[in-house]
Write a protein that holds these residues in place. Sequence first.
Motif, PDB file in Angstrom:
ATOM      1  N   SER A 148     -11.131   4.797  -3.413  1.00  0.00           N
ATOM      2  CA  SER A 148     -11.063   4.770  -4.878  1.00  0.00           C
ATOM      3  C   SER A 148     -12.444   4.939  -5.491  1.00  0.00           C
ATOM      4  CB  SER A 148     -10.427   3.452  -5.340  1.00  0.00           C
ATOM      5  OG  SER A 148     -10.390   3.375  -6.740  1.00  0.00           O
ATOM      6  N   ALA A 149     -13.444   4.271  -4.905  1.00  0.00           N
ATOM      7  CA  ALA A 149     -14.804   4.403  -5.431  1.00  0.00           C
ATOM      8  C   ALA A 149     -15.321   5.829  -5.305  1.00  0.00           C
ATOM      9  CB  ALA A 149     -15.736   3.435  -4.703  1.00  0.00           C
ATOM     10  N   ALA A 150     -14.852   6.562  -4.285  1.00  0.00           N
ATOM     11  CA  ALA A 150     -15.268   7.949  -4.099  1.00  0.00           C
ATOM     12  C   ALA A 150     -14.434   8.926  -4.909  1.00  0.00           C
ATOM     13  CB  ALA A 150     -15.194   8.316  -2.617  1.00  0.00           C
ATOM     14  N   GLY A 151     -13.499   8.421  -5.714  1.00  0.00           N
ATOM     15  CA  GLY A 151     -12.684   9.288  -6.556  1.00  0.00           C
ATOM     16  C   GLY A 151     -11.469   9.863  -5.872  1.00  0.00           C
ATOM     17  N   ARG A 152     -11.103   9.316  -4.705  1.00  0.00           N
ATOM     18  CA  ARG A 152      -9.918   9.809  -3.990  1.00  0.00           C
ATOM     19  C   ARG A 152      -8.803   8.774  -4.084  1.00  0.00           C
ATOM     20  NH1 ARG A 152     -14.049  11.686  -0.378  1.00  0.00           N
ATOM     21  NH2 ARG A 152     -13.946   9.740   0.795  1.00  0.00           N
ATOM     22  N   ARG A 153      -7.678   9.198  -4.632  1.00  0.00           N
ATOM     23  CA  ARG A 153      -6.526   8.308  -4.763  1.00  0.00           C
ATOM     24  C   ARG A 153      -5.440   8.753  -3.796  1.00  0.00           C
ATOM     25  NH1 ARG A 153      -3.966   7.283  -9.992  1.00  0.00           N
ATOM     26  NH2 ARG A 153      -3.612   9.523 -10.023  1.00  0.00           N
ATOM     27  N   VAL A 154      -4.716   7.770  -3.272  1.00  0.00           N
ATOM     28  CA  VAL A 154      -3.692   8.016  -2.254  1.00  0.00           C
ATOM     29  C   VAL A 154      -2.337   7.602  -2.813  1.00  0.00           C
ATOM     30  CG1 VAL A 154      -2.941   7.494   0.106  1.00  0.00           C
ATOM     31  CG2 VAL A 154      -5.382   7.614  -0.425  1.00  0.00           C
ATOM     32  N   LEU A 155      -1.326   8.397  -2.494  1.00  0.00           N
ATOM     33  CA  LEU A 155       0.057   8.073  -2.865  1.00  0.00           C
ATOM     34  C   LEU A 155       0.782   7.603  -1.613  1.00  0.00           C
ATOM     35  CD1 LEU A 155       2.505   8.068  -4.771  1.00  0.00           C
ATOM     36  CD2 LEU A 155       2.863  10.479  -4.162  1.00  0.00           C
ATOM     37  N   PHE A 156       1.315   6.385  -1.665  1.00  0.00           N
ATOM     38  CA  PHE A 156       2.085   5.821  -0.552  1.00  0.00           C
ATOM     39  C   PHE A 156       3.569   5.909  -0.869  1.00  0.00           C
ATOM     40  CE2 PHE A 156      -2.000   3.969   0.293  1.00  0.00           C
ATOM     41  CZ  PHE A 156      -2.038   3.824   1.666  1.00  0.00           C
ATOM     42  N   LEU A 157       4.313   6.484   0.072  1.00  0.00           N
ATOM     43  CA  LEU A 157       5.773   6.524  -0.035  1.00  0.00           C
ATOM     44  C   LEU A 157       6.345   5.580   1.014  1.00  0.00           C
ATOM     45  CD1 LEU A 157       4.960   9.355  -1.316  1.00  0.00           C
ATOM     46  CD2 LEU A 157       7.225  10.095  -0.643  1.00  0.00           C
ATOM     47  N   LEU A 158       7.019   4.541   0.571  1.00  0.00           N
ATOM     48  CA  LEU A 158       7.651   3.589   1.478  1.00  0.00           C
ATOM     49  C   LEU A 158       9.160   3.736   1.335  1.00  0.00           C
ATOM     50  CD1 LEU A 158       5.457   0.409   0.946  1.00  0.00           C
ATOM     51  CD2 LEU A 158       5.103   2.334   2.478  1.00  0.00           C
ATOM     52  N   ASP A 159       9.784   4.202   2.389  1.00  0.00           N
ATOM     53  CA  ASP A 159      11.210   4.489   2.341  1.00  0.00           C
ATOM     54  C   ASP A 159      12.007   3.296   2.835  1.00  0.00           C
ATOM     55  OD1 ASP A 159      13.498   6.105   1.967  1.00  0.00           O
ATOM     56  OD2 ASP A 159      13.530   6.559   4.106  1.00  0.00           O
ATOM     57  N   ASP A 160      12.955   2.864   2.010  1.00  0.00           N
ATOM     58  CA  ASP A 160      13.915   1.819   2.391  1.00  0.00           C
ATOM     59  C   ASP A 160      13.228   0.481   2.646  1.00  0.00           C
ATOM     60  OD1 ASP A 160      16.332   0.719   2.819  1.00  0.00           O
ATOM     61  OD2 ASP A 160      16.853   1.882   4.601  1.00  0.00           O
ATOM     62  N   ILE A 161      12.524  -0.010   1.642  1.00  0.00           N
ATOM     63  CA  ILE A 161      11.876  -1.311   1.769  1.00  0.00           C
ATOM     64  C   ILE A 161      12.869  -2.410   1.419  1.00  0.00           C
ATOM     65  CG2 ILE A 161       9.627  -0.338   1.175  1.00  0.00           C
ATOM     66  CD1 ILE A 161       9.899  -1.622  -1.563  1.00  0.00           C
ATOM     67  N   GLN A 162      12.524  -3.628   1.820  1.00  0.00           N
ATOM     68  CA  GLN A 162      13.387  -4.774   1.540  1.00  0.00           C
ATOM     69  C   GLN A 162      12.781  -5.681   0.485  1.00  0.00           C
ATOM     70  OE1 GLN A 162      14.023  -7.481   4.828  1.00  0.00           O
ATOM     71  NE2 GLN A 162      16.062  -8.012   4.099  1.00  0.00           N
ATOM     72  N   GLU A 163      11.466  -5.888   0.535  1.00  0.00           N
ATOM     73  CA  GLU A 163      10.794  -6.771  -0.406  1.00  0.00           C
ATOM     74  C   GLU A 163       9.645  -6.016  -1.058  1.00  0.00           C
ATOM     75  OE1 GLU A 163       9.539 -10.201   1.678  1.00  0.00           O
ATOM     76  OE2 GLU A 163      11.564 -10.897   2.160  1.00  0.00           O
ATOM     77  N   VAL A 164       9.692  -5.915  -2.372  1.00  0.00           N
ATOM     78  CA  VAL A 164       8.648  -5.198  -3.105  1.00  0.00           C
ATOM     79  C   VAL A 164       7.306  -5.918  -3.039  1.00  0.00           C
ATOM     80  CG1 VAL A 164       7.947  -4.373  -5.394  1.00  0.00           C
ATOM     81  CG2 VAL A 164      10.299  -4.050  -4.610  1.00  0.00           C
ATOM     82  N   PRO A 165       7.224  -7.239  -3.243  1.00  0.00           N
ATOM     83  CA  PRO A 165       5.907  -7.889  -3.203  1.00  0.00           C
ATOM     84  C   PRO A 165       5.165  -7.669  -1.896  1.00  0.00           C
ATOM     85  CG  PRO A 165       7.524  -9.366  -4.178  1.00  0.00           C
ATOM     86  CD  PRO A 165       8.280  -8.195  -3.633  1.00  0.00           C
ATOM     87  N   SER A 166       5.884  -7.698  -0.756  1.00  0.00           N
ATOM     88  CA  SER A 166       5.196  -7.477   0.516  1.00  0.00           C
ATOM     89  C   SER A 166       4.696  -6.042   0.627  1.00  0.00           C
ATOM     90  CB  SER A 166       6.130  -7.793   1.679  1.00  0.00           C
ATOM     91  OG  SER A 166       7.250  -6.920   1.664  1.00  0.00           O
ATOM     92  N   ALA A 167       5.436  -5.091   0.061  1.00  0.00           N
ATOM     93  CA  ALA A 167       4.976  -3.706   0.083  1.00  0.00           C
ATOM     94  C   ALA A 167       3.736  -3.523  -0.786  1.00  0.00           C
ATOM     95  CB  ALA A 167       6.089  -2.781  -0.391  1.00  0.00           C
ATOM     96  N   GLU A 168       3.663  -4.247  -1.899  1.00  0.00           N
ATOM     97  CA  GLU A 168       2.501  -4.134  -2.774  1.00  0.00           C
ATOM     98  C   GLU A 168       1.234  -4.679  -2.138  1.00  0.00           C
ATOM     99  OE1 GLU A 168       3.235  -4.258  -7.338  1.00  0.00           O
ATOM    100  OE2 GLU A 168       4.420  -5.871  -6.465  1.00  0.00           O
TER     101      GLU A 168
END
Length: 855
Positions: A148-168
């Motif tokens: 992030s500090a270098a200006g590069r952002r990443v998109l994470f795709l999590l398929d079929d999760i069970q708990e949102v807080p743990s994924a965050e």
Amino acid sequence: MGFVGLGRDDEGMVVGVKERWGEPRVHVLRSQGTGSRGGLVGRAGETATLLDLLGPDSAVPGCLVHGPGGTGKTALARAVARLALGRPGWFTGGSLFLEARGSCGEGHTTTAQMTSAILRATQLLPDGAELTEQEKAAFLRKWLTRQSAAGRRVLFLLDDIQEVPSAEELLPPGTGHRLLATARGRPAALGSLTAVELTALSCTDTEELITAVAARNGRSSLSVDDVAALARLCDGIPLAAELAAGAAASDGRAAERAVARAHDRVSDPVEPDGRARAAVRASVDLVLSGLPESDGRMAVRMARHPGPDLGRIHLTAWGGTPAVPPARVTELARAGLVAPTTGPGGEVRYVMHPLVRQCLRERDDAGSAGRNSLAVSCLLETYEREAVSPAARKGHDPRGEQGDADGTEDENLLLEDRENLVAVLLGAADPGAPGTLSAARTVLPHLARADRPYETLALVDRCVTAAQALGDREALARALLGCGEVLGRLGRFEEAEAVLGKAAAAYEGLSRQPPEEERTDPQGRRYRVLLGNPTRYRHLLATAHERRAAVQLGAHLHLRAAAAHRAASALYVDDGQWYDLMTRGPVRPEYQIRWAASLHRQGVALARAHRFLEACSALHRGATLQSGLGARENEAVALTVLWKTVSRASRLAASGVTHVRGELEALDTLVAAVDQQYRRVDVEAALRDVVDEREGPCAHPVEASALWGNSLVNCGRADDGVRVLGDAASRCRGDGRLIPLVEILDDLGDALVETRQAAEAVDVHREAVAVREELADRRGQALAAVGLAGALLAAGRRDEAVPLLTEAEHVLRPSAADVGPRVMDSIADLLTAAQQPGAARPPGRRRWRRPRRPR
């Protein structure tokens, strides 16, 4: 599972990934350009909404696509990700797609497993770095922060999760990275994500999808009435529409049967996705009704086998090859029950949707258990036959070493076979079958070499179950020992401690009552034969004690660890004695090596429990044994830890810890005796040689560097010691090894106090506290806070030390009996000294007085 090419482009974007079975699979999505096909039938509105939520100007960190199974959540997420990657400046760091449910489609994975899969797939970790779960999570967060500090952002795709807080938890807040997740149902807690519900398609969109899939399958002659009949059966579920179109492609009368099945379709009102499941089930029944009965049984058989892919080992067992698969499999692919794919190496594989797999398993009758067991046995036998044949071919190869190319190809094929075998063993193999246990043992070394701890742990658990079902006590003890070792490597110390306790009990039972077998001689007389060596079982019992002590020390249960090491030492001494009628002889050399190592670890545990005199006595005995064995480096390590222990005890006594003051005289006497026997400069030289040669008693050079730094401090060269310890700490930070980093920071803080740099020592100990907090190690954080409080006392900042000591005492009180009552006494004395500013003097160099040497 196959391999995808690994590497990075000039911008640092991940361009490849390893795919494995069992853990979450990670794929890399690359931009297809602005002209790529990103839209799906009937999903234009949802696509636009998701792109708005993922944009750089969005105020949310991501979004969640939820809905019934078969509505196309994964396909929509992939399409949106490709469109987002095509937008200039959106996700310059790339995108990662992770199957959070696991590639077998059953059971949800933890955040630690997802983190491990991402790090291994993207090759972020240095070569040879073995990190715990907590260290890997911290390493990923730091890497994302730097991106992030270098200006590069990443998109994470999590398929079929069970708990949102743990994924965050994967994403550090405020870094600009985005999370796009899918879930079968709306989770109870959404966290900070925005939910987008995916519902069924309209009738028009469903007909359009059926027409497109039928044309792709070579059936473009469907009438309007046929398409409408198939659409009514599908009820707007895209997966059901694809299956219905596949049925129409393989059977011309599928549309007629679909009319009757649409009226008979019954959904489960209790389940939230009952309507979607009923539509998919009806479409699966429609496909099977147009296939021969043998093909239907093959489909059910494929559904019974675990894993997302059906590769070479399965096709071989079913009478085909990847190049010429069985005709039934080809027909199932044409009907849409399985989807043919091509792996990175060009091998053919077949993938089945989890919902289709579930519907097919529901058709499996109770009487098919024997056939399923026979199918699994056939797979295991095929693997063994295929594994033996390359070795046999190589043995009969007249070219000898010139056939390396063929051997490499065979090894690659066997690697893929092992992946399939792991799937079979974890999903469908009968635990009561002896072949399950033997096959699992052949795969475990492969998983260990590939550094895949979660799959190793799952397979070892399977071995535990199989050994219990078979009543094999030796196999059970071995599996429990391996399970505890893997848990300890993951940093799950308390779980590992419990499992290793069971392993120790199992080996103790084996050593007292080894397994026997009753046999009959040719004359018909019965006799019993021992199947195991009791001495070997006692050695494995000592090994279980040692591993249990290691994980107990990792959990800061110091006195438990010392007791376990004592038990191991007693076994080494008892088994190493020469016995005769009257006297005991010396301990055998092969047992002296283990005994000396056990004494060293026992001294470390006792020192952490603040039982300094006992610790130094054990370390001295260990050093003496190492000296007799001629192990110069190991002897130097034991002496360095001994001197470091005495120095730390002296500083605590000078800070006001009363119970240590009573031991100083005895410690002075011990150190004087050691100083007369050894010269510290020789110890320092031995450790310097270990660092220079990159070999010796320490498996990793950074540990050897830390010991060398401590030895420099002991020799009065504290400034050089500070430099060496600082370099070792920097290496640990770069490698993400936070657990050894904390120990090195403690030594570095003590060395800075030696050089009267109290302010710098405070900063170093504060970093140690922060690292323990990052590791979520509350007990370790409290112990690190005690070190910080000591540095604050040395700097004269007593008011800041009081709250740290008070909180540490509160945290450690419930486990005081295992952490050590002496530790609690030290905290109480330091707290008293901090509350009475005139009572404690700042610690300087060692406080013992060396007696004069006799003339």
